[in-house]
Design a protein around this motif. Sequence first.
Motif, PDB file in Angstrom:
ATOM      1  N   PHE A 124       0.840   4.171  -2.790  1.00  0.00           N
ATOM      2  CA  PHE A 124       0.539   5.543  -2.386  1.00  0.00           C
ATOM      3  C   PHE A 124       1.615   6.511  -2.883  1.00  0.00           C
ATOM      4  CE2 PHE A 124       1.121   9.018   0.635  1.00  0.00           C
ATOM      5  CZ  PHE A 124      -0.135   9.592   0.611  1.00  0.00           C
TER       6      PHE A 124
ATOM      7  N   THR B   1      -8.345   1.732   3.449  1.00  0.00           N
ATOM      8  CA  THR B   1      -8.228   0.713   2.399  1.00  0.00           C
ATOM      9  C   THR B   1      -9.014  -0.550   2.713  1.00  0.00           C
ATOM     10  OG1 THR B   1      -6.212  -0.131   3.456  1.00  0.00           O
ATOM     11  CG2 THR B   1      -5.936   1.536   1.729  1.00  0.00           C
TER      12      THR B   1
ATOM     13  N   GLU C 290       0.822  -1.215   0.000  1.00  0.00           N
ATOM     14  CA  GLU C 290       0.000   0.000   0.000  1.00  0.00           C
ATOM     15  C   GLU C 290       0.854   1.262   0.000  1.00  0.00           C
ATOM     16  OE1 GLU C 290      -2.932   0.020   3.058  1.00  0.00           O
ATOM     17  OE2 GLU C 290      -3.726  -1.951   2.521  1.00  0.00           O
ATOM     18  N   THR C 291       1.960   1.224   0.704  1.00  0.00           N
ATOM     19  CA  THR C 291       2.819   2.407   0.762  1.00  0.00           C
ATOM     20  C   THR C 291       3.450   2.703  -0.584  1.00  0.00           C
ATOM     21  OG1 THR C 291       3.322   1.946   3.086  1.00  0.00           O
ATOM     22  CG2 THR C 291       4.794   3.456   1.931  1.00  0.00           C
TER      23      THR C 291
ATOM     24  N   LEU D 191      -5.188  10.516  -0.693  1.00  0.00           N
ATOM     25  CA  LEU D 191      -4.989  10.705  -2.127  1.00  0.00           C
ATOM     26  C   LEU D 191      -6.051  11.621  -2.725  1.00  0.00           C
ATOM     27  CD1 LEU D 191      -3.950   7.173  -3.466  1.00  0.00           C
ATOM     28  CD2 LEU D 191      -2.584   9.265  -3.438  1.00  0.00           C
TER      29      LEU D 191
ATOM     30  N   ALA E  19      -5.011   5.864   3.140  1.00  0.00           N
ATOM     31  CA  ALA E  19      -4.434   6.290   1.871  1.00  0.00           C
ATOM     32  C   ALA E  19      -5.484   6.775   0.860  1.00  0.00           C
ATOM     33  CB  ALA E  19      -3.592   5.169   1.270  1.00  0.00           C
TER      34      ALA E  19
END
Length: 199
Positions: free
Chosen positions: A76, A152, A72-73, A164, A160
């Motif tokens: 992102f 998420t 996920e990081t 975003l 995130a």
Amino acid sequence: MSVLPDHTPATPDFPQSDTPQLDYLPQAGWLGRVITLVARGFAICIIAAMAILVMEVFLRYVFNRPTVWAHETSIFLSAVTFIYGGLYCVARNTHIRVVLIYDVVRSSARRVLDVVISIACLGVSLFFAWAAWLMVKKAMFRPDGSFFLETTGSAWNSPAPAVLKIFMLCVLVVMSVQFFILTFNYARGRNAPQGHDDV
């Protein structure tokens, strides 16, 4: 024994331009310079995303200890860089353009086209900023009006998606301001930096 002359081809002397190469479009004004400067920080995000993925592969296949946050990081970091890339292209005038008409008209007509195109892009940016705000409201607030960042839904469950969407809204607002500055500077016929009197 004779010595043969040296036939090493000489390096061609290319003319050196005295015009400084700018990293931003002069008509973008002070905002264009700021956008270009900040972009260097976002370039680091791509390197960080790569490093995180390499680390994740190492942890998963060597130690059998995968993380819950690496995927996920990295997504992102790549996403924020991609979003900012649109703003960066506007400040440098490197976005995709269809120039079939633009390239065949005179400079005076190009100036008019630059103004019209900038106004059209300003309108589109404002429209998408409004649409982004509608998404941000849903990502930041529950139906009852209480504050809650959209997550998420994964094991890590990071916010995130909400971050975003908020970032995209901010970028679109700044992009709208940038197109307004471009419209103003094109309309007054600015072709090069003029000290500190730019918008």
